[in-house]
Structures are given as C-alpha cells and as structure tokens.
Motif scaffolding. Structure first.
Motif, PDB file in Angstrom:
ATOM      1  N   LYS A  14     -28.899 -14.462  -6.205  1.00 30.06           N
ATOM      2  CA  LYS A  14     -28.481 -13.896  -7.476  1.00 30.06           C
ATOM      3  C   LYS A  14     -27.301 -12.959  -7.245  1.00 30.06           C
ATOM      4  O   LYS A  14     -27.163 -12.381  -6.182  1.00 30.06           O
ATOM      5  N   GLU A  15     -26.478 -12.832  -8.281  1.00 31.48           N
ATOM      6  CA  GLU A  15     -25.369 -11.892  -8.201  1.00 31.48           C
ATOM      7  C   GLU A  15     -25.399 -10.980  -9.416  1.00 31.48           C
ATOM      8  O   GLU A  15     -25.856 -11.375 -10.498  1.00 31.48           O
ATOM      9  N   MET A  16     -24.949  -9.751  -9.220  1.00 31.68           N
ATOM     10  CA  MET A  16     -24.879  -8.783 -10.310  1.00 31.68           C
ATOM     11  C   MET A  16     -23.638  -9.088 -11.140  1.00 31.68           C
ATOM     12  O   MET A  16     -22.576  -9.368 -10.594  1.00 31.68           O
ATOM     13  N   VAL A  17     -23.784  -9.048 -12.465  1.00 32.29           N
ATOM     14  CA  VAL A  17     -22.666  -9.363 -13.357  1.00 32.29           C
ATOM     15  C   VAL A  17     -22.534  -8.290 -14.432  1.00 32.29           C
ATOM     16  O   VAL A  17     -23.475  -7.557 -14.722  1.00 32.29           O
ATOM     17  N   GLY A  18     -21.350  -8.245 -15.024  1.00 38.16           N
ATOM     18  CA  GLY A  18     -21.110  -7.318 -16.115  1.00 38.16           C
ATOM     19  C   GLY A  18     -20.765  -5.928 -15.630  1.00 38.16           C
ATOM     20  O   GLY A  18     -20.581  -5.678 -14.441  1.00 38.16           O
ATOM     21  N   VAL A  19     -20.664  -5.042 -16.581  1.00 36.89           N
ATOM     22  CA  VAL A  19     -20.382  -3.632 -16.308  1.00 36.89           C
ATOM     23  C   VAL A  19     -21.693  -2.881 -16.446  1.00 36.89           C
ATOM     24  O   VAL A  19     -22.418  -3.061 -17.417  1.00 36.89           O
ATOM     25  N   PHE A  20     -21.997  -2.071 -15.453  1.00 35.56           N
ATOM     26  CA  PHE A  20     -23.249  -1.322 -15.533  1.00 35.56           C
ATOM     27  C   PHE A  20     -22.959   0.162 -15.371  1.00 35.56           C
ATOM     28  O   PHE A  20     -22.086   0.566 -14.621  1.00 35.56           O
ATOM     29  N   ARG A  32     -31.124   5.711 -16.554  1.00 30.93           N
ATOM     30  CA  ARG A  32     -31.461   4.299 -16.353  1.00 30.93           C
ATOM     31  C   ARG A  32     -30.189   3.464 -16.278  1.00 30.93           C
ATOM     32  O   ARG A  32     -29.235   3.698 -17.011  1.00 30.93           O
ATOM     33  N   MET A  33     -30.211   2.489 -15.381  1.00 31.22           N
ATOM     34  CA  MET A  33     -29.114   1.533 -15.261  1.00 31.22           C
ATOM     35  C   MET A  33     -29.732   0.136 -15.275  1.00 31.22           C
ATOM     36  O   MET A  33     -30.690  -0.125 -14.549  1.00 31.22           O
ATOM     37  N   VAL A  34     -29.204  -0.743 -16.107  1.00 35.01           N
ATOM     38  CA  VAL A  34     -29.678  -2.125 -16.193  1.00 35.01           C
ATOM     39  C   VAL A  34     -28.530  -3.030 -15.776  1.00 35.01           C
ATOM     40  O   VAL A  34     -27.436  -2.961 -16.338  1.00 35.01           O
ATOM     41  N   ILE A  35     -28.796  -3.880 -14.774  1.00 33.12           N
ATOM     42  CA  ILE A  35     -27.770  -4.764 -14.225  1.00 33.12           C
ATOM     43  C   ILE A  35     -28.199  -6.209 -14.445  1.00 33.12           C
ATOM     44  O   ILE A  35     -29.189  -6.661 -13.864  1.00 33.12           O
ATOM     45  N   PRO A  36     -27.482  -6.959 -15.295  1.00 30.17           N
ATOM     46  CA  PRO A  36     -27.804  -8.372 -15.483  1.00 30.17           C
ATOM     47  C   PRO A  36     -27.566  -9.152 -14.193  1.00 30.17           C
ATOM     48  O   PRO A  36     -26.684  -8.812 -13.386  1.00 30.17           O
ATOM     49  N   LEU A  37     -28.332 -10.214 -13.998  1.00 35.69           N
ATOM     50  CA  LEU A  37     -28.205 -11.056 -12.809  1.00 35.69           C
ATOM     51  C   LEU A  37     -27.854 -12.485 -13.205  1.00 35.69           C
ATOM     52  O   LEU A  37     -28.319 -12.984 -14.238  1.00 35.69           O
ATOM     53  N   ALA A  38     -27.055 -13.133 -12.375  1.00 34.97           N
ATOM     54  CA  ALA A  38     -26.656 -14.521 -12.604  1.00 34.97           C
ATOM     55  C   ALA A  38     -26.954 -15.349 -11.365  1.00 34.97           C
ATOM     56  O   ALA A  38     -26.994 -14.837 -10.243  1.00 34.97           O
ATOM     57  N   ILE A  39     -27.158 -16.634 -11.596  1.00 38.04           N
ATOM     58  CA  ILE A  39     -27.326 -17.605 -10.520  1.00 38.04           C
ATOM     59  C   ILE A  39     -26.288 -18.695 -10.748  1.00 38.04           C
ATOM     60  O   ILE A  39     -26.251 -19.304 -11.827  1.00 38.04           O
ATOM     61  N   GLY A  40     -25.441 -18.893  -9.763  1.00 40.29           N
ATOM     62  CA  GLY A  40     -24.403 -19.916  -9.903  1.00 40.29           C
ATOM     63  C   GLY A  40     -23.499 -19.690 -11.091  1.00 40.29           C
ATOM     64  O   GLY A  40     -23.052 -20.646 -11.721  1.00 40.29           O
ATOM     65  N   GLY A  41     -23.243 -18.428 -11.428  1.00 38.92           N
ATOM     66  CA  GLY A  41     -22.352 -18.105 -12.542  1.00 38.92           C
ATOM     67  C   GLY A  41     -23.015 -18.082 -13.903  1.00 38.92           C
ATOM     68  O   GLY A  41     -22.378 -17.720 -14.889  1.00 38.92           O
ATOM     69  N   GLU A  42     -24.273 -18.467 -13.987  1.00 40.11           N
ATOM     70  CA  GLU A  42     -24.983 -18.458 -15.270  1.00 40.11           C
ATOM     71  C   GLU A  42     -25.991 -17.314 -15.308  1.00 40.11           C
ATOM     72  O   GLU A  42     -26.787 -17.152 -14.380  1.00 40.11           O
ATOM     73  N   THR A  43     -25.951 -16.537 -16.397  1.00 38.93           N
ATOM     74  CA  THR A  43     -26.871 -15.411 -16.488  1.00 38.93           C
ATOM     75  C   THR A  43     -28.314 -15.895 -16.585  1.00 38.93           C
ATOM     76  O   THR A  43     -28.590 -16.993 -17.045  1.00 38.93           O
ATOM     77  N   ILE A 149     -24.804  -8.344  -3.044  1.00 33.72           N
ATOM     78  CA  ILE A 149     -24.077  -7.152  -3.479  1.00 33.72           C
ATOM     79  C   ILE A 149     -22.593  -7.431  -3.305  1.00 33.72           C
ATOM     80  O   ILE A 149     -22.115  -7.600  -2.181  1.00 33.72           O
ATOM     81  N   GLY A 150     -21.867  -7.504  -4.401  1.00 32.06           N
ATOM     82  CA  GLY A 150     -20.433  -7.751  -4.348  1.00 32.06           C
ATOM     83  C   GLY A 150     -19.670  -6.477  -4.015  1.00 32.06           C
ATOM     84  O   GLY A 150     -20.216  -5.361  -4.026  1.00 32.06           O
ATOM     85  N   LYS A 151     -18.401  -6.656  -3.731  1.00 30.91           N
ATOM     86  CA  LYS A 151     -17.544  -5.518  -3.406  1.00 30.91           C
ATOM     87  C   LYS A 151     -17.526  -4.529  -4.566  1.00 30.91           C
ATOM     88  O   LYS A 151     -17.302  -4.896  -5.712  1.00 30.91           O
ATOM     89  N   GLY A 152     -17.809  -3.269  -4.254  1.00 33.02           N
ATOM     90  CA  GLY A 152     -17.802  -2.209  -5.254  1.00 33.02           C
ATOM     91  C   GLY A 152     -19.006  -2.206  -6.179  1.00 33.02           C
ATOM     92  O   GLY A 152     -18.996  -1.515  -7.193  1.00 33.02           O
TER      93      GLY A 152
END
Length: 164
Positions: A14-20, A32-43, A149-152
């Motif tokens: 999974k990868e973290m997507v969006g602005v959190f 609280r922080m909510v981070i959406p997750l995607a698999i293969g580019g799809e949320t 975990i992506g850069k930044g």
C-alpha cells in the motif's frame, strides 16, 4: 468486509496518498491525522490513522490501520494498562502491562471467514525494545502492515500547544 478482504489488503503493498495534516480530534488535547491508502494507484477503504497527544507529559501516540474497524494498532503509552485474556495465543504475555504494545491482525483475526470483523483488538504484544520514538514506531508499523513510505511522507508529531 471479511477476514479474507483484510488478509488480501494486508498482503498487498500500500502507498499513502493525498495531503495529510493534523486536525483537532473530539477529545481535549488529542490531535488526529488520517492518511488514505492506495494499492496500485487505486484508493482503498483502508486508512492509516494517527492519534497524538502533544500536551501529555510523556510521549504518547497511537498508530492504527483501519478498514471500517481497526485491524492493526500500535499504542505508545505508559499511562494505560493492557491485560490480555487468560485464553490467548500462547506467545502473548498476560499482563497487565503499562508499556508500549501493539495489536496485530494475526493475533486478533477471526477464526473463520464468516465471523464479523472484530470491533475490538483484545490481544496485544510488546513492541520491540529498540522502538523508543515516533518515527521508529511509524517505520516499524508500516513495515509490519506493508505500507510503503514515500519520500517526504514520514509525519512529524505535532508540538505541544501549551506549557506543561
């Protein structure tokens, strides 16, 4: 939503997507922080949720992976005791213990696929001794739950907003 759905989502990278960002939670002194997750580019319907307590006298936070309900959780706190039930997986301590711990899907997974997802994660284990700060725990949690975990993308805990 079944046990198999959670198994499949946990197995996938999974990868973290969006602005959190940090938001006020419904409890005093809790962020609280909510981070959406995607698999293969799809949320997905999975989210990484972090709760922080910036005005607490000791380091305190919770990292959760949710899929309608919590399916993995790390609790970094020394002010709340956890007690595993007497009937538990044999590798888990009974407690009570007031130390940082985690509730894994593997230890709390329903026994059969027709059972509903658990509303509570009742079985816990100690986190590894070398995990003493938020970033170390965050990286370990993401490795355990197959979140890249992506850069930044490593969040920082919010600073206190009042004098202790």
């Amino acid at each position: 939503m079944s046990r198999g759905d959670v198994d499949d989502l946990l197995a996938a990278e999974k990868e973290m997507v969006g602005v959190f960002e940090w938001t006020d939670n419904h409890r005093k002194n809790e962020r609280r922080m909510v981070i959406p997750l995607a698999i293969g580019g799809e949320t997905t319907n999975m989210e990484l949720v972090i709760k922080a307590f910036p005005n607490h006298e000791e380091l305190k936070f919770t990292i959760m992976l949710t899929y309608t309900v919590c399916v993995w959780r790390l609790c970094f706190a020394t002010d709340t005791a956890h007690l595993n039930p007497v009937i538990r997986p044999s590798h888990l301590p009974i407690g009570p213990f007031n130390t940082p711990h985690y509730h894994s899907w593997a230890d709390n997974r329903p026994k059969n696929d027709t059972s509903p997802l658990p509303k509570r994660m009742i079985f816990a284990n100690f986190i590894p001794d070398n995990l003493v700060d938020f970033l170390g725990c965050f990286r370990w949690f993401c490795a355990q739950t197959n979140i890249r975990i992506g850069k930044g993308q490593e969040p920082m805990l919010p600073p206190p907003d009042r004098l202790l």
